[in-house]
Design an enzyme around this catalytic site. Structure first.
Site, PDB file in Angstrom:
ATOM      1  N   CYS A   1     -29.912  21.358  -1.539  1.00 55.55           N
ATOM      2  CA  CYS A   1     -30.049  20.224  -0.625  1.00 55.55           C
ATOM      3  C   CYS A   1     -30.261  20.759   0.785  1.00 55.55           C
ATOM      4  O   CYS A   1     -29.484  21.589   1.263  1.00 55.55           O
ATOM      5  CB  CYS A   1     -28.797  19.352  -0.678  1.00 55.55           C
ATOM      6  SG  CYS A   1     -28.758  18.116   0.627  1.00 55.55           S
TER       7      CYS A   1
ATOM      8  N   CYS B   1     -30.938  12.422  -1.619  1.00 50.58           N
ATOM      9  CA  CYS B   1     -29.587  12.958  -1.799  1.00 50.58           C
ATOM     10  C   CYS B   1     -29.390  13.194  -3.290  1.00 50.58           C
ATOM     11  O   CYS B   1     -29.548  12.269  -4.081  1.00 50.58           O
ATOM     12  CB  CYS B   1     -28.566  11.962  -1.253  1.00 50.58           C
ATOM     13  SG  CYS B   1     -26.890  12.321  -1.784  1.00 50.58           S
TER      14      CYS B   1
ATOM     15  N   GLN C   1     -15.690   1.671  -9.692  1.00 48.19           N
ATOM     16  CA  GLN C   1     -15.865   3.127  -9.715  1.00 48.19           C
ATOM     17  C   GLN C   1     -17.329   3.488  -9.486  1.00 48.19           C
ATOM     18  O   GLN C   1     -18.218   2.876 -10.072  1.00 48.19           O
ATOM     19  CB  GLN C   1     -15.396   3.695 -11.049  1.00 48.19           C
ATOM     20  CG  GLN C   1     -13.891   3.645 -11.241  1.00 48.19           C
ATOM     21  CD  GLN C   1     -13.133   4.635 -10.359  1.00 48.19           C
ATOM     22  OE1 GLN C   1     -13.722   5.376  -9.571  1.00 48.19           O
ATOM     23  NE2 GLN C   1     -11.824   4.628 -10.473  1.00 48.19           N
TER      24      GLN C   1
ATOM     25  N   TYR D   1      -3.028  -2.687  -8.743  1.00 45.69           N
ATOM     26  CA  TYR D   1      -4.227  -2.228  -8.010  1.00 45.69           C
ATOM     27  C   TYR D   1      -5.426  -2.359  -8.967  1.00 45.69           C
ATOM     28  O   TYR D   1      -6.173  -1.400  -9.172  1.00 45.69           O
ATOM     29  CB  TYR D   1      -4.087  -0.770  -7.542  1.00 45.69           C
ATOM     30  CG  TYR D   1      -2.827  -0.482  -6.779  1.00 45.69           C
ATOM     31  CD1 TYR D   1      -2.797  -0.590  -5.389  1.00 45.69           C
ATOM     32  CD2 TYR D   1      -1.657  -0.107  -7.436  1.00 45.69           C
ATOM     33  CE1 TYR D   1      -1.635  -0.321  -4.683  1.00 45.69           C
ATOM     34  CE2 TYR D   1      -0.487   0.154  -6.731  1.00 45.69           C
ATOM     35  CZ  TYR D   1      -0.487   0.049  -5.364  1.00 45.69           C
ATOM     36  OH  TYR D   1       0.666   0.321  -4.672  1.00 45.69           O
TER      37      TYR D   1
ATOM     38  N   GLU E   1      -3.880  -7.370  -7.399  1.00 45.54           N
ATOM     39  CA  GLU E   1      -4.856  -6.722  -6.514  1.00 45.54           C
ATOM     40  C   GLU E   1      -4.872  -7.471  -5.187  1.00 45.54           C
ATOM     41  O   GLU E   1      -4.740  -8.680  -5.150  1.00 45.54           O
ATOM     42  CB  GLU E   1      -6.225  -6.768  -7.231  1.00 45.54           C
ATOM     43  CG  GLU E   1      -7.455  -6.702  -6.377  1.00 45.54           C
ATOM     44  CD  GLU E   1      -7.655  -5.366  -5.681  1.00 45.54           C
ATOM     45  OE1 GLU E   1      -7.451  -4.323  -6.320  1.00 45.54           O
ATOM     46  OE2 GLU E   1      -7.979  -5.390  -4.491  1.00 45.54           O
TER      47      GLU E   1
ATOM     48  N   ASP F   1      -3.067   2.352 -10.081  1.00 45.49           N
ATOM     49  CA  ASP F   1      -4.302   3.033  -9.662  1.00 45.49           C
ATOM     50  C   ASP F   1      -4.487   2.792  -8.162  1.00 45.49           C
ATOM     51  O   ASP F   1      -5.411   2.094  -7.734  1.00 45.49           O
ATOM     52  CB  ASP F   1      -5.476   2.446 -10.467  1.00 45.49           C
ATOM     53  CG  ASP F   1      -6.781   3.169 -10.182  1.00 45.49           C
ATOM     54  OD1 ASP F   1      -6.769   4.225  -9.517  1.00 45.49           O
ATOM     55  OD2 ASP F   1      -7.838   2.662 -10.619  1.00 45.49           O
TER      56      ASP F   1
ATOM     57  N   CYS G   1      -6.419   9.075  -7.012  1.00 44.59           N
ATOM     58  CA  CYS G   1      -7.587   9.724  -6.421  1.00 44.59           C
ATOM     59  C   CYS G   1      -7.158  10.748  -5.380  1.00 44.59           C
ATOM     60  O   CYS G   1      -7.994  11.256  -4.638  1.00 44.59           O
ATOM     61  CB  CYS G   1      -8.552   8.690  -5.838  1.00 44.59           C
ATOM     62  SG  CYS G   1      -7.759   7.517  -4.754  1.00 44.59           S
TER      63      CYS G   1
HETATM   64  N1  SAH Z   1      -8.167  -0.135 -10.894  1.00 47.37           N
HETATM   65  C1  SAH Z   1      -9.390  -0.523 -10.258  1.00 47.37           C
HETATM   66  C2  SAH Z   1      -9.356  -0.348  -8.739  1.00 47.37           C
HETATM   67  C3  SAH Z   1      -8.744   0.931  -8.212  1.00 47.37           C
HETATM   68  S1  SAH Z   1      -9.039   1.251  -6.481  1.00 47.37           S
HETATM   69  C4  SAH Z   1     -10.579   0.190 -10.868  1.00 47.37           C
HETATM   70  O1  SAH Z   1     -10.435   1.200 -11.558  1.00 47.37           O
HETATM   71  O2  SAH Z   1     -11.708  -0.270 -10.673  1.00 47.37           O
HETATM   72  C5  SAH Z   1      -7.597   0.677  -5.717  1.00 47.37           C
HETATM   73  C6  SAH Z   1      -7.515  -0.818  -5.586  1.00 47.37           C
HETATM   74  O3  SAH Z   1      -6.278  -1.121  -4.954  1.00 47.37           O
HETATM   75  C7  SAH Z   1      -8.613  -1.449  -4.748  1.00 47.37           C
HETATM   76  O4  SAH Z   1      -9.213  -2.477  -5.476  1.00 47.37           O
HETATM   77  C8  SAH Z   1      -7.847  -2.022  -3.527  1.00 47.37           C
HETATM   78  O5  SAH Z   1      -8.409  -3.211  -3.066  1.00 47.37           O
HETATM   79  C9  SAH Z   1      -6.462  -2.260  -4.114  1.00 47.37           C
HETATM   80  N2  SAH Z   1      -5.335  -2.279  -3.170  1.00 47.37           N
HETATM   81  C10 SAH Z   1      -5.206  -1.586  -2.013  1.00 47.37           C
HETATM   82  N3  SAH Z   1      -3.997  -1.815  -1.473  1.00 47.37           N
HETATM   83  C11 SAH Z   1      -3.342  -2.664  -2.286  1.00 47.37           C
HETATM   84  C12 SAH Z   1      -2.044  -3.245  -2.257  1.00 47.37           C
HETATM   85  N4  SAH Z   1      -1.187  -3.013  -1.266  1.00 47.37           N
HETATM   86  N5  SAH Z   1      -1.684  -4.053  -3.275  1.00 47.37           N
HETATM   87  C13 SAH Z   1      -2.551  -4.304  -4.301  1.00 47.37           C
HETATM   88  N6  SAH Z   1      -3.799  -3.779  -4.374  1.00 47.37           N
HETATM   89  C14 SAH Z   1      -4.196  -2.965  -3.384  1.00 47.37           C
END
Ligand code: SAH
Length: 452
Positions: A70, A155, A277, A307, A328, A378, A405
């Site tokens: 790149c 990219c 994702q 989450y 969420e 998550d 993550c």
């Molecule tokens: N499990 C999902 C999203 C994971 S990313 C997947 O795999 O697609 C993390 C997520 O947590 C996001 O959607 C974000 O909006 C949410 N989030 C962030 N802070 C939060 C909180 N305090 N309470 C609940 N959800 C939250």
């Protein structure tokens, strides 16, 4: 001292991709180096405990080195491992997870090999910052640790079409006098172009703008005409002068509201603001792994997905007889999750999606279905608040499946879980973001002495 040239042997790489070298116990961080490099570097910034230096000359190259493919990888903040082989990167990521557990949590855990896939063109989403330099609209990615935009013509992490769309959009911005936004002056209109593509190749484009502009609809029509794969164009208004991408108001200019994609044989609707994702192939592998860890009862388990975003993990993992509760914070994502549950045939009586903070999840689940057997967490990079860990532990689930993550906050949180009697045998990293410093990790936590 600043501007001195030092000779370093690189012995380690940080999760952010900086090579680490030492002289008399003093630590130097150097970008674009690889473990095993012996190199001359110029000191850029000297602090008490460590210094930052820039690579000047490689005396002996590391065996992991490859030629970057790149043109802008040294300047762009996206990839940090484009100069080393992918196998070496996977070893580094495995080591990052190991070290996070041993250094931060004092936990000796078996870390499995990193599960990986195709390291190129995997991204289904881009967020291009726009700016205006000398009256001309620019886009690209931010340089490392800065908001300076590095332009590029393609990219390797993503489909070329994303760059073509952004490029045409920048051209139209200038033609229609809807210039890119200048962060330092606060002037200009278009701040970001956020695009997401499904596996069929359909694209949803969301333009984040500093204010409404009457010519935005012309811009949208022109873009949609040239790129028929764009099935919806949305505008998000962000008037704030900070570095959060989205503002609170989103409206549709053209086409559909949501993008539909498939994962693990299920279909999912995703609105522009919902998390999804960015690497669908690897997300499938990760969700399948989480599913094999979940010890579901034959007559149905109660599963709490904290989450949950648009509901993807819980909906991929739960059987028809399971009761599923997802929580969420983003309202639009919960609206998607409810639709996704219906579209994938889940019964209303066995499904509950709630918009709220993760700390209310256990209570909501208990009220509707009873005590959860399995809790999936998550969270974003900052990990779990202690209040959330407390509610999870108090609920006494048989299993906690932690998808993270950030290995550092994962390790920190696992240490807290361990104090409450929840332990992990192993961790499995998943490379959802090849060539960048990021790595996802899945850990199964079970109560000591659990019978299942
Ligand atoms: N499990 C999902 C999203 C994971 S990313 C997947 O795999 O697609 C993390 C997520 O947590 C996001 O959607 C974000 O909006 C949410 N989030 C962030 N802070 C939060 C909180 N305090 N309470 C609940 N959800 C939250």
């Amino acid at each position: 001292m600043k501007n001195d040239i030092v000779t370093l042997e690189i012995t380690d790489i940080t999760p952010e991709g900086y090579g680490v070298g030492r002289i008399d116990g003093k630590v130097f961080f150097v970008a674009d180096t690889a473990v095993g490099d012996i190199c001359e570097c110029i000191i850029l910034k000297e602090l008490k405990s460590h210094s930052f230096a820039k690579l000047v000359n490689i005396l002996t190259p590391s065996r992991d080195r490859i030629e970057s493919d790149c043109a802008v990888s040294k300047r762009c903040g996206g990839c940090v491992f484009r100069h080393i082989s992918y196998d070496a990167e996977l070893e580094l990521k495995k080591n990052t997870v190991k070290q996070a557990f041993s250094r931060i949590a004092g936990i000796d855990i078996k870390v499995n090999d990193v599960v990986s896939g195709n390291p190129e063109r995997y991204r289904n989403k881009v967020q291009y910052p726009f700016s205006c330099e000398n009256g001309i609209t620019q886009f690209g990615y931010y340089a490392r640790r800065s908001h300076r935009i590095v332009s590029h013509s393609s990219c390797p992490l993503q489909d070329i079409v994303f760059t073509e769309i952004a490029s045409y959009c920048a051209e139209l911005c200038d033609k229609l006098h809807i210039t890119g936004y200048n962060e330092s002056s606060g002037k200009g209109i278009v701040r970001h172009a956020v695009m997401r593509k499904n596996r069929k190749g359909e694209i949803l484009l969301c333009l984040v703008v500093a204010e409404k502009h009457r010519k935005l609809s012309i811009l949208a029509e022109e873009i949609a005409k040239k790129f028929p794969q764009i099935i919806g164009i949305h505008i998000n208004i962000n008037k704030k002068r900070d570095n959060v991408i989205f503002g609170d108001e989103t409206y549709r200019l053209l086409g559909v509201n949501t993008l539909t994609d498939s994962l693990c044989g299920k279909t999912f609707e995703i609105s522009p603001r919902a998390f999804y994702q960015v690497n669908a192939d690897m997300a499938e592998k990760l969700y399948s792994h989480a599913s094999t860890l979940a010890n579901r009862k034959e007559d149905g388990s109660i599963i709490l997905d904290l989450y949950c975003g648009a509901g993807t993990i819980g909906l991929c993992l739960a059987n028809d007889s399971d009761k599923l509760c997802g929580v969420e914070i983003i309202d639009a994502a919960i609206e998607n999750a409810k639709i996704n549950a219906r579209q994938n045939g889940r019964s209303e009586e066995n499904t509950l999606f709630v918009c709220g903070d993760a700390s209310v999840g256990v209570e909501e689940c208990k009220r509707r279905f009873g005590k959860p057997d399995i809790i999936i967490v998550d969270p974003p990079r900052k990990g779990l608040d202690t209040a959330v860990i407390e509610t999870v532990v108090k609920a006494s689930p048989e299993q906690v499946i932690y998808i993270s993550c950030d290995p550092a906050t994962l390790a920190r949180d696992c240490a807290v879980f361990a104090e409450s009697g929840y332990f992990a045998d192993s961790a499995t990293p998943f490379d959802l973001f090849p060539r960048t410093g990021h790595v996802e990790t899945v850990v199964l936590l079970e109560r000591a002495g659990s019978t299942i």
